[in-house]
Design an enzyme around this catalytic site. Sequence first.
Site, short mmCIF file in Angstrom:
data_model
loop_
_atom_site.label_atom_id
_atom_site.label_comp_id
_atom_site.label_asym_id
_atom_site.label_seq_id
_atom_site.Cartn_x
_atom_site.Cartn_y
_atom_site.Cartn_z
N PRO A 1 0.81 -1.31 0.01
CA PRO A 1 -0.06 -0.15 0.08
C PRO A 1 0.97 1.29 0.01
O PRO A 1 1.97 1.28 0.44
CB PRO A 1 -0.69 0.00 1.33
N SER A 2 0.23 2.43 -0.74
CA SER A 2 0.80 3.74 -0.75
C SER A 2 2.22 3.53 -1.47
O SER A 2 3.00 4.37 -1.19
CB SER A 2 0.93 4.18 0.93
N ARG A 3 2.48 2.72 -2.38
CA ARG A 3 3.53 2.49 -3.14
C ARG A 3 4.87 2.25 -2.17
O ARG A 3 6.10 2.46 -2.48
CB ARG A 3 4.03 3.89 -3.92
N LEU A 4 4.92 1.70 -1.00
CA LEU A 4 5.61 1.61 0.00
C LEU A 4 6.08 -0.02 -0.21
O LEU A 4 6.19 -0.80 0.59
CB LEU A 4 5.33 1.97 1.59
#
Length: 264
Positions: free
Chosen positions: A234-237
């Site tokens: 998630p959230s490009r992490l």
Amino acid sequence: MSRIFAQFAPLSFLARPKGTASLIPNPPAMDLVEVAETMNTLHVCSHVQYNTPDHITPTSVLHSPLDQFHVWFNEARAAGVREPDAMSLSTATASGTPSSRMVLFKQLDKHGFVFYTNYTSRKSKELEENPNVALLFFWREMSRQVRIVGRAEKVSKEESEAYFKSRPVGSQLGAWASKQSSVIGEDVLANRLKKFHERFGVTEGANEVDVPAPDFWGGWRVIPNEMEFWLGKPSRLHDRIRYVRVDGSASDEEPQWKVDRLSP
């Protein structure tokens, strides 16, 4: 500016073998990608969040990236990923002009990744000029990628001929008929295919005909010096674990690797 939603339906092949553990989260009923359009532009405004349940670290992966790939590839198969053997192959001319295309991965051995093609094709000509190459596997259903950078070399004639004999007769004839990457007229390919049917005595429905491998066709082996394993989060992490071959380590038989986490 208008806004539309492009819809991507779930795929039936996500069903996993009975009795096996789930390797991927349950997919949403529909993935919606919001798009904004004008007469001359197209903007993608949103993307579904990645949320893989698993996690990788430099200490949790195997010592060899080839062994780690073997594990991930089998997990992709078990999870019902469609065409897990499809990979992007990026080559470049001697002057550095790049090109990419999708090809089929055919073999993993202790040296690297093997695919087969016409030796007169654009990809082969570029590999002759510049053996530096990149591969990419993207398994969307699992939110996983494997990125590979290395050098390419031709496999032996014996390896190429052995694989060629395993191909369907239609694919064997297609290899003879296609002057891959060359410009042709509408009926040229069909006429050439007919010519090789006649040359090798292949009749409709035949599957036991001995069609030899062309001299202009064979395999390439990509020997990696860098490999990255990517998990969507998630959230490009995202999780990103990279292997780099240690300079001066043992030969391709048993190279040493430095393993690091990369920032997403």
